[in-house]
Motif scaffolding. Structure first.
Motif, mmCIF file in Angstrom:
data_model
loop_
_atom_site.group_PDB
_atom_site.id
_atom_site.type_symbol
_atom_site.label_atom_id
_atom_site.label_comp_id
_atom_site.label_asym_id
_atom_site.label_seq_id
_atom_site.Cartn_x
_atom_site.Cartn_y
_atom_site.Cartn_z
ATOM 1 N N ALA A 1 3.773 4.802 -15.470
ATOM 2 C CA ALA A 1 2.732 3.857 -15.717
ATOM 3 C C ALA A 1 3.290 2.464 -15.539
ATOM 4 C CB ALA A 1 1.926 4.008 -16.872
ATOM 5 N N PRO A 2 2.648 1.369 -15.296
ATOM 6 C CA PRO A 2 3.062 -0.160 -15.097
ATOM 7 C C PRO A 2 3.365 -0.513 -16.492
ATOM 8 C CG PRO A 2 0.879 0.193 -13.742
ATOM 9 C CD PRO A 2 1.070 1.346 -14.701
ATOM 10 N N LEU A 3 4.144 -1.639 -16.404
ATOM 11 C CA LEU A 3 4.710 -1.924 -17.885
ATOM 12 C C LEU A 3 3.460 -2.311 -18.649
ATOM 13 C CD1 LEU A 3 7.263 -2.715 -19.501
ATOM 14 C CD2 LEU A 3 6.911 -5.140 -18.320
ATOM 15 N N GLN B 1 9.500 4.881 -15.144
ATOM 16 C CA GLN B 1 9.830 4.888 -13.939
ATOM 17 C C GLN B 1 9.071 3.834 -13.159
ATOM 18 O OE1 GLN B 1 8.845 8.640 -11.447
ATOM 19 N NE2 GLN B 1 7.827 7.135 -10.052
ATOM 20 N N VAL B 2 9.876 2.843 -12.487
ATOM 21 C CA VAL B 2 9.371 1.728 -11.585
ATOM 22 C C VAL B 2 9.805 2.021 -10.189
ATOM 23 C CG1 VAL B 2 9.242 0.193 -13.465
ATOM 24 C CG2 VAL B 2 11.302 0.354 -12.091
ATOM 25 N N ASN B 3 9.042 1.568 -8.860
ATOM 26 C CA ASN B 3 9.493 1.625 -7.629
ATOM 27 C C ASN B 3 10.155 0.342 -7.222
ATOM 28 O OD1 ASN B 3 7.837 3.731 -7.224
ATOM 29 N ND2 ASN B 3 5.852 2.713 -6.844
ATOM 30 N N VAL B 4 11.335 0.409 -6.662
ATOM 31 C CA VAL B 4 12.200 -0.668 -6.234
ATOM 32 C C VAL B 4 12.453 -0.475 -4.492
ATOM 33 C CG1 VAL B 4 13.225 -0.703 -8.498
ATOM 34 C CG2 VAL B 4 14.178 0.781 -6.514
ATOM 35 N N ALA B 5 12.501 -1.830 -4.084
ATOM 36 C CA ALA B 5 13.097 -1.863 -2.629
ATOM 37 C C ALA B 5 13.834 -3.114 -2.528
ATOM 38 C CB ALA B 5 11.920 -1.905 -1.793
ATOM 39 N N VAL C 1 12.041 -3.325 2.947
ATOM 40 C CA VAL C 1 10.870 -3.494 1.923
ATOM 41 C C VAL C 1 9.529 -3.187 2.626
ATOM 42 C CG1 VAL C 1 9.616 -5.027 0.305
ATOM 43 C CG2 VAL C 1 11.963 -5.268 0.514
ATOM 44 N N THR C 2 9.409 -3.459 3.598
ATOM 45 C CA THR C 2 7.952 -2.998 4.442
ATOM 46 C C THR C 2 8.026 -1.505 4.598
ATOM 47 O OG1 THR C 2 7.818 -5.269 5.534
ATOM 48 C CG2 THR C 2 6.787 -2.981 6.441
ATOM 49 N N GLU C 3 9.204 -0.834 4.984
ATOM 50 C CA GLU C 3 9.283 0.532 5.070
ATOM 51 C C GLU C 3 8.993 1.238 3.688
ATOM 52 O OE1 GLU C 3 12.556 3.503 6.906
ATOM 53 O OE2 GLU C 3 13.386 2.061 5.476
ATOM 54 N N ALA C 4 9.559 0.716 2.809
ATOM 55 C CA ALA C 4 9.238 1.312 1.415
ATOM 56 C C ALA C 4 8.047 1.184 0.972
ATOM 57 C CB ALA C 4 10.140 0.757 0.294
ATOM 58 N N LYS C 5 7.279 0.164 1.161
ATOM 59 C CA LYS C 5 5.832 0.066 0.803
ATOM 60 C C LYS C 5 4.948 0.944 1.589
ATOM 61 C CE LYS C 5 6.155 -4.595 -1.299
ATOM 62 N NZ LYS C 5 5.727 -6.042 -1.259
ATOM 63 N N HIS C 6 5.028 0.900 2.883
ATOM 64 C CA HIS C 6 4.525 1.908 3.449
ATOM 65 C C HIS C 6 4.548 3.178 3.146
ATOM 66 C CE1 HIS C 6 2.870 3.564 7.230
ATOM 67 N NE2 HIS C 6 3.693 4.529 7.200
ATOM 68 N N ALA C 7 5.826 3.741 2.645
ATOM 69 C CA ALA C 7 6.038 4.947 2.422
ATOM 70 C C ALA C 7 5.206 5.153 0.854
ATOM 71 C CB ALA C 7 7.601 5.309 2.117
ATOM 72 N N GLY D 1 -6.471 4.085 -0.873
ATOM 73 C CA GLY D 1 -7.135 3.610 -2.186
ATOM 74 C C GLY D 1 -6.407 2.727 -3.109
ATOM 75 N N GLU D 2 -6.956 2.256 -3.965
ATOM 76 C CA GLU D 2 -6.631 1.174 -4.812
ATOM 77 C C GLU D 2 -5.334 1.506 -5.701
ATOM 78 O OE1 GLU D 2 -8.288 -1.784 -8.504
ATOM 79 O OE2 GLU D 2 -9.603 0.012 -7.914
ATOM 80 N N TYR D 3 -4.984 2.599 -5.977
ATOM 81 C CA TYR D 3 -3.891 3.114 -6.773
ATOM 82 C C TYR D 3 -2.664 2.863 -5.798
ATOM 83 C CZ TYR D 3 -0.340 5.442 -9.395
ATOM 84 O OH TYR D 3 0.681 5.429 -9.942
ATOM 85 N N ALA D 4 -2.909 3.280 -4.739
ATOM 86 C CA ALA D 4 -1.676 3.215 -3.560
ATOM 87 C C ALA D 4 -1.427 1.662 -3.283
ATOM 88 C CB ALA D 4 -1.981 3.988 -2.324
ATOM 89 N N ASP D 5 -2.116 1.218 -3.097
ATOM 90 C CA ASP D 5 -1.993 -0.264 -2.934
ATOM 91 C C ASP D 5 -1.236 -1.049 -4.084
ATOM 92 O OD1 ASP D 5 -3.076 -0.373 -0.507
ATOM 93 O OD2 ASP D 5 -5.081 -0.817 -1.080
ATOM 94 N N GLN D 6 -2.013 -0.723 -5.263
ATOM 95 C CA GLN D 6 -1.287 -1.663 -6.204
ATOM 96 C C GLN D 6 0.120 -0.983 -6.741
ATOM 97 O OE1 GLN D 6 -3.824 -0.429 -9.730
ATOM 98 N NE2 GLN D 6 -5.385 -1.941 -9.211
ATOM 99 N N ALA D 7 0.335 0.555 -6.354
ATOM 100 C CA ALA D 7 1.804 0.797 -6.590
ATOM 101 C C ALA D 7 2.709 0.313 -5.540
ATOM 102 C CB ALA D 7 1.630 2.385 -6.473
ATOM 103 N N ALA D 8 2.172 0.157 -4.165
ATOM 104 C CA ALA D 8 3.208 -0.686 -3.557
ATOM 105 C C ALA D 8 3.150 -2.003 -3.611
ATOM 106 C CB ALA D 8 2.435 -0.503 -2.219
#
Length: 279
Positions: free
Chosen positions: A172-174, A202-206, A213-219, A227-234
């Motif tokens: 989950a987010p902080l 767990q946090v996402n990093v690039a 960074v663009t490649e990571a967010k696309h993945a 959806g909204e969750y995917a956008d927020q996670a990226a």
């Protein structure tokens, strides 16, 4: 606080190189995601190869969708991985949120939590060598089975930590993490467990050039779907050493034992950048 790395799933061919880089650095654990209807490597098979390519770091499913699997076979697979890694295996468990994974496996999606509870009883009995059960080996490196962490956000998932596990894996987010972790701790003490649950975030990093960074967010968006969750996670992806250090401090203040920096680009060089960032 310990720092681990989540292995990228976009290119199977780079996983072992990245794992070797991480094993030579300051990192303590290598995690791997699980999906069925997706172009990702199967976690248990891949982590067995990772364990053979490394000598120090732990290997961890993050999280394995256990309801998709036969529990008897999983008990044997997990115990085998625990033994061949010399006790370096952590079984991170979850139920997932994607109905397509369950359709593909021919498993009912709606009762996945109930199925998981039944599977956990089976796993524990096999690892403990319960009387009357057919003997299924090998015995895990740790008596009673490998370390188990549970991921999830629902109340039932949080309670499973105290009932069946050793700790909580919080993706989950902080801003959400603190209440979830405190709920896990309350459940742990109400269940009469001694000590405290292990807390892993767990946090996402690039960390790298703009292209990476663009490649990571696309993945990330591809993995989580539209959806909204995917956008927020990226968009929450940490992209600078300062952001990473600040998050390490914040999770440390919450009492987190280990923070997993999840990588989404397969570029091995990012491991060295992350090592410099957390040094």
């Amino acid at each position: 606080m310990k720092i681990g790395i989540g292995l990228p799933i976009g290119d199977v061919g780079t996983v072992l190189a990245l794992a070797r880089h991480a094993d030579a650095g300051p990192f303590t654990t290598l995690g791997l995601l699980d999906r069925l209807v997706y172009d990702n490597p199967e976690p248990l098979v891949t982590l067995a190869a990772v364990a053979g390519a490394t000598s120090r770091v732990r290997v961890q499913t993050e999280v394995l969708l256990v309801p998709l699997r036969d529990p008897v076979l999983l008990a044997k697979q997990a115990a085998t991985l625990d033994r061949i890694s010399h006790g370096r295996f952590t079984l991170g468990i979850g139920v997932g949120t994607r109905a397509d994974d369950y359709r593909a496996a021919g498993v009912e999606f709606a009762n996945r939590g109930r199925r998981l509870d039944e599977q956990l009883a089976c796993l524990r009995d096999i690892w403990a060598g319960a009387p009357g059960a057919d003997p299924i080996g090998p015995a895990p490196a740790r008596a009673g089975g490998p370390e188990i962490l549970f991921g999830g956000f629902k109340t039932a998932a949080l309670h499973r930590v105290a009932r069946w596990g050793d700790g909580f894996l919080c993706a989950a987010p902080l801003e959400w993490a603190g209440p979830l972790m405190r709920a896990v701790e309350r459940s742990w003490h109400e269940a009469g467990r001694s000590g405290r649950p292990r807390l892993v975030a767990q946090v996402n990093v690039a960390l790298g050039p703009d292209r990476m960074v663009t490649e990571a967010k696309h993945a990330i968006r591809s993995y989580y779907g539209e959806g909204e969750y995917a956008d927020q996670a990226a968009e929450r992806t940490l992209t600078s050493p300062r952001q990473i250090r600040d998050v390490i401090t914040a999770f440390g203040d919450l009492g987190v034992d280990e923070l997993m920096l999840y990588c989404w680009s397969p570029e091995p060089e990012q491991v060295h950048r992350l090592a410099d960032a957390v040094a």
